[in-house]
Scaffold this motif. Sequence first.
Motif, PDB file in Angstrom:
ATOM      1  N   ILE A 190       0.795  -1.140  -0.338  1.00 24.27           N
ATOM      2  CA  ILE A 190       0.097  -0.083   0.043  1.00 24.27           C
ATOM      3  C   ILE A 190       0.620   1.688   0.243  1.00 24.27           C
ATOM      4  N   ARG A 191       2.114   1.700   0.730  1.00 27.08           N
ATOM      5  CA  ARG A 191       2.541   2.974   0.971  1.00 27.08           C
ATOM      6  C   ARG A 191       3.650   2.540  -0.756  1.00 27.08           C
ATOM      7  N   SER A 192       4.166   2.131  -0.866  1.00 30.82           N
ATOM      8  CA  SER A 192       5.116   2.012  -2.726  1.00 30.82           C
ATOM      9  C   SER A 192       3.673   2.223  -3.489  1.00 30.82           C
ATOM     10  N   VAL A 193       2.364   2.012  -3.544  1.00 29.12           N
ATOM     11  CA  VAL A 193       1.473   2.622  -4.292  1.00 29.12           C
ATOM     12  C   VAL A 193       1.195   3.727  -4.244  1.00 29.12           C
ATOM     13  N   LEU A 194       1.193   3.796  -3.448  1.00 30.05           N
ATOM     14  CA  LEU A 194       0.972   5.610  -3.208  1.00 30.05           C
ATOM     15  C   LEU A 194       2.172   6.640  -3.041  1.00 30.05           C
ATOM     16  N   GLY A 195       3.606   5.621  -3.098  1.00 29.72           N
ATOM     17  CA  GLY A 195       4.538   6.363  -3.429  1.00 29.72           C
ATOM     18  C   GLY A 195       5.277   7.139  -2.122  1.00 29.72           C
ATOM     19  N   TYR A 196       4.986   6.368  -0.925  1.00 28.14           N
ATOM     20  CA  TYR A 196       4.859   7.049   0.880  1.00 28.14           C
ATOM     21  C   TYR A 196       6.517   6.291   0.632  1.00 28.14           C
ATOM     22  N   PRO A 197       6.785   7.425   2.165  1.00 31.27           N
ATOM     23  CA  PRO A 197       7.950   6.232   2.759  1.00 31.27           C
ATOM     24  C   PRO A 197       7.473   5.139   3.302  1.00 31.27           C
ATOM     25  N   LEU A 198       8.289   4.068   2.569  1.00 30.10           N
ATOM     26  CA  LEU A 198       8.199   2.820   3.351  1.00 30.10           C
ATOM     27  C   LEU A 198       8.743   2.335   4.477  1.00 30.10           C
ATOM     28  N   GLY A 199       8.174   1.688   5.175  1.00 26.48           N
ATOM     29  CA  GLY A 199       8.432   0.760   6.294  1.00 26.48           C
ATOM     30  C   GLY A 199       9.115   0.029   6.276  1.00 26.48           C
ATOM     31  N   SER A 200       9.444  -0.797   7.953  1.00 28.25           N
ATOM     32  CA  SER A 200      10.649  -1.116   8.227  1.00 28.25           C
ATOM     33  C   SER A 200      10.589  -2.520   7.937  1.00 28.25           C
ATOM     34  N   THR A 201      11.889  -3.529   6.915  1.00 33.13           N
ATOM     35  CA  THR A 201      11.162  -4.675   6.465  1.00 33.13           C
ATOM     36  C   THR A 201      11.954  -5.577   7.047  1.00 33.13           C
ATOM     37  N   GLU A 202      12.740  -5.280   8.255  1.00 27.47           N
ATOM     38  CA  GLU A 202      12.822  -6.122   9.613  1.00 27.47           C
ATOM     39  C   GLU A 202      12.381  -7.035  10.444  1.00 27.47           C
ATOM     40  N   MET A 203      12.629  -7.912  10.546  1.00 24.92           N
ATOM     41  CA  MET A 203      12.418  -9.093  11.278  1.00 24.92           C
ATOM     42  C   MET A 203      12.051  -8.691  12.679  1.00 24.92           C
ATOM     43  N   ILE A 204      11.181  -8.912  13.490  1.00 24.03           N
ATOM     44  CA  ILE A 204      11.009  -8.477  15.134  1.00 24.03           C
ATOM     45  C   ILE A 204      11.534 -10.009  15.733  1.00 24.03           C
ATOM     46  N   LYS A 205      11.206 -10.338  15.602  1.00 28.07           N
ATOM     47  CA  LYS A 205      11.981 -11.981  16.028  1.00 28.07           C
ATOM     48  C   LYS A 205      12.844 -12.522  15.561  1.00 28.07           C
ATOM     49  N   PRO A 206      13.978 -13.368  15.686  1.00 25.14           N
ATOM     50  CA  PRO A 206      14.970 -13.924  15.021  1.00 25.14           C
ATOM     51  C   PRO A 206      14.298 -15.427  14.172  1.00 25.14           C
ATOM     52  N   ALA A 207      13.289 -15.993  14.110  1.00 25.16           N
ATOM     53  CA  ALA A 207      12.954 -16.631  13.899  1.00 25.16           C
ATOM     54  C   ALA A 207      10.916 -16.486  12.924  1.00 25.16           C
ATOM     55  N   ALA A 208      10.415 -16.966  11.836  1.00 24.73           N
ATOM     56  CA  ALA A 208       9.053 -17.476  11.296  1.00 24.73           C
ATOM     57  C   ALA A 208       8.881 -18.842  10.096  1.00 24.73           C
ATOM     58  N   VAL A 209       7.956 -19.242  10.428  1.00 21.24           N
ATOM     59  CA  VAL A 209       7.564 -19.921   9.830  1.00 21.24           C
ATOM     60  C   VAL A 209       6.482 -19.655   9.646  1.00 21.24           C
ATOM     61  N   MET A 210       6.364 -19.640   7.746  1.00 23.80           N
ATOM     62  CA  MET A 210       4.320 -19.983   7.488  1.00 23.80           C
ATOM     63  C   MET A 210       3.918 -21.334   6.949  1.00 23.80           C
TER      64      MET A 210
END
Lengths: 378, 378
Positions: free
Chosen positions: B291-311
């Motif tokens: 959504i941010r990129s579609v609006l040309g707005y500043p991007l948010g942090s892409t950093e992970m909150i925890k060391p690991a994630a699974v989906m």
Amino acid sequence: MRNKINIGILGGGQLARMSLMAAVRMGFEVSILEKQEGSPAGQLTDNEYTGWVDDKKILKNFIENCDVITLENEFIDYHYIEKIEKSGKKVIPSAKTISLIQDKYIQKETLRNKKIPAAKFMSVECDTKFEEVVKELGLPFLLKSRTMGYDGYGNATVYCDEDFKIAIEKLKTRKSKLFAEKFVNFSKELAIMVVRTEKEIATYPVVETVQKDHICKEVIAPADISPEIAEKAKYLAKKAIRAVDGIGLYGVEMFLTKEGAILINELAPRPHNSGHYTIEACYTSQFENHIRSVLGYPLGSTEMIKPAAVMINILGKREGEGFPENMDEVLKEKSVAIHIYGKKKSRVGRKMGHITAIGDKTEAILKKARKAEKIINI
Amino acid sequence: MRNKINIGILGGGQLARMSLMAAVRMGFEVSILEKQEGSPAGQLTDNEYTGWVDDKKILKNFIENCDVITLENEFIDYHYIEKIEKSGKKVIPSAKTISLIQDKYIQKETLRNKKIPAAKFMSVECDTKFEEVVKELGLPFLLKSRTMGYDGYGNATVYCDEDFKIAIEKLKTRKSKLFAEKFVNFSKELAIMVVRTEKEIATYPVVETVQKDHICKEVIAPADISPEIAEKAKYLAKKAIRAVDGIGLYGVEMFLTKEGAILINELAPRPHNSGHYTIEACYTSQFENHIRSVLGYPLGSTEMIKPAAVMINILGKREGEGFPENMDEVLKEKSVAIHIYGKKKSRVGRKMGHITAIGDKTEAILKKARKAEKIINI
């Protein structure tokens, strides 16, 4: 049982909106009953009912469409909740619980009966004299509406006989009986979310709430208190919810006195502003656990993901559109989460949204969140 | 500028649904264009348009209602996107970018022109002989539809002349030209989300994707690879997105070969299944940054909150209602997040939802998520 479960919420404000989002994420359907169309929650569902609990036809349609019903405020006369229960649909929290909470005098009596510490209080009738109250509670004291008070509306601090007279005149317009409460010289205001089903009870971390002009402005999670005080606060919060036979989600507001005592201030039978931080900061948000508890499902973890979280309310700064003019500016603050509630109109002091930041150190994230809040123009 | 910004999404599936939720949380309005009413995203907005890009009247109404338009799949002929652009409304990703991605042969040529490593490939025409392909690509090789392929549909692995004939007959029914691609003997399949505006470019962590029957089954974030390989993968992913003039959000699928080389497999100009974990695991989800990129707005942090994630994807296990019969059982697994997409019907293998778990160690959270996936009956 139908495969898709429909959860009805009485009220369509921001608390209903965030509960709806949690429900929808898990695939449940949500029905919203609200006086006006296009409410913050109503705009997100096809199951939007426009009207209120006193409109028999609308209420009947709403009830029939729902598998279970909950609410987002404690201002609905519990007799309406009883009617819904009599129709055969479960309401969480129950009419009984609401009856013990919505009249604050009864709420305080209920807690006193269970020996749960709270500020001393007394009933105020038409003929109650200033001196009688002073003799019982000292000065200053608070004069409060028994029902319908929120965000400082329905409260007055009394320092002298004249204040007393003015306060009574003012509060009389709210058409509620009154009571008086001892003024608590607190060192911190604390809050805890408690969630309870027939099988489980869980608490979220104890947070500190910072009020400005009687409205919650900032929430610091966890509160900077000793583990002993945190444990005691959790113990008392759970005891308070059991005292009102509470099933569902509850906000418990407390005072930490300068002497280190904890006094229960108020119970809220619903998601609470002091728990908004849980959306980003906990494994399971207050809103998801609200939905889980309403369904009688297993509760999710109330543990925090990161050591620290802060929440700052976005209060209206101007009259006008309910959407910020400068979201692009606000979003420059990289790792804060901005929530805007979708209210049609803003006005000064109105709760329009909130900002959450999570991290390792309170000070650093508080700085970020405050910066974003300062910029936003809504 | 109107105060409230309306973002149009072409398509109403789960990717649109999760983008909508991110947009709504920030207070934006979302319009959905989808062929059927009550789609996973359409059911969450009053701005639901039922029809498709080839219906001039519906499309016109949709365009007029939106401030900016995006999409959730790459299957819309880019000429329609051009038409929208000519009407004066911005589309992100642009028609040009879509034209370079939606035909996989052109996509691969575009990457080859920029010297971005990918599996060797060649065009396959009506008169192309099996021996010619073998001479160029060796055995086995893949025969692929140039357009409209997904989740293994439109692909075939060829080991011999007979396979080749069968594959051509089968793929011909998809009404798309074909190409052949060298078979990559990979050690891992990797993916990265890239988000780009006119001013910024950012990458999410490199993840490992585990496919079963050509459908993404599990995602491990971050992938268990060396920092050097991760850096190289990010570098190539950004280069690939620049090669297609990409603005917006992109999924980049890659192979890590047994020799340690990285080959770009495929680009997706939209939120991607390999990025669903970011909802819980990153400060800013792929959907919010979409959504941010579609609006040309500043991007948010892409950093992970925890060391690991699974989906883990929840794939349909039966024919029937699109809602699990045993959510209460599934929710016993305390700290996993369950997403159900609100599709009306389930069928075997259909993407019905997903499960995310975050924590300190991959193994522990994978166990939890797998347990929840095993239980769910949908």
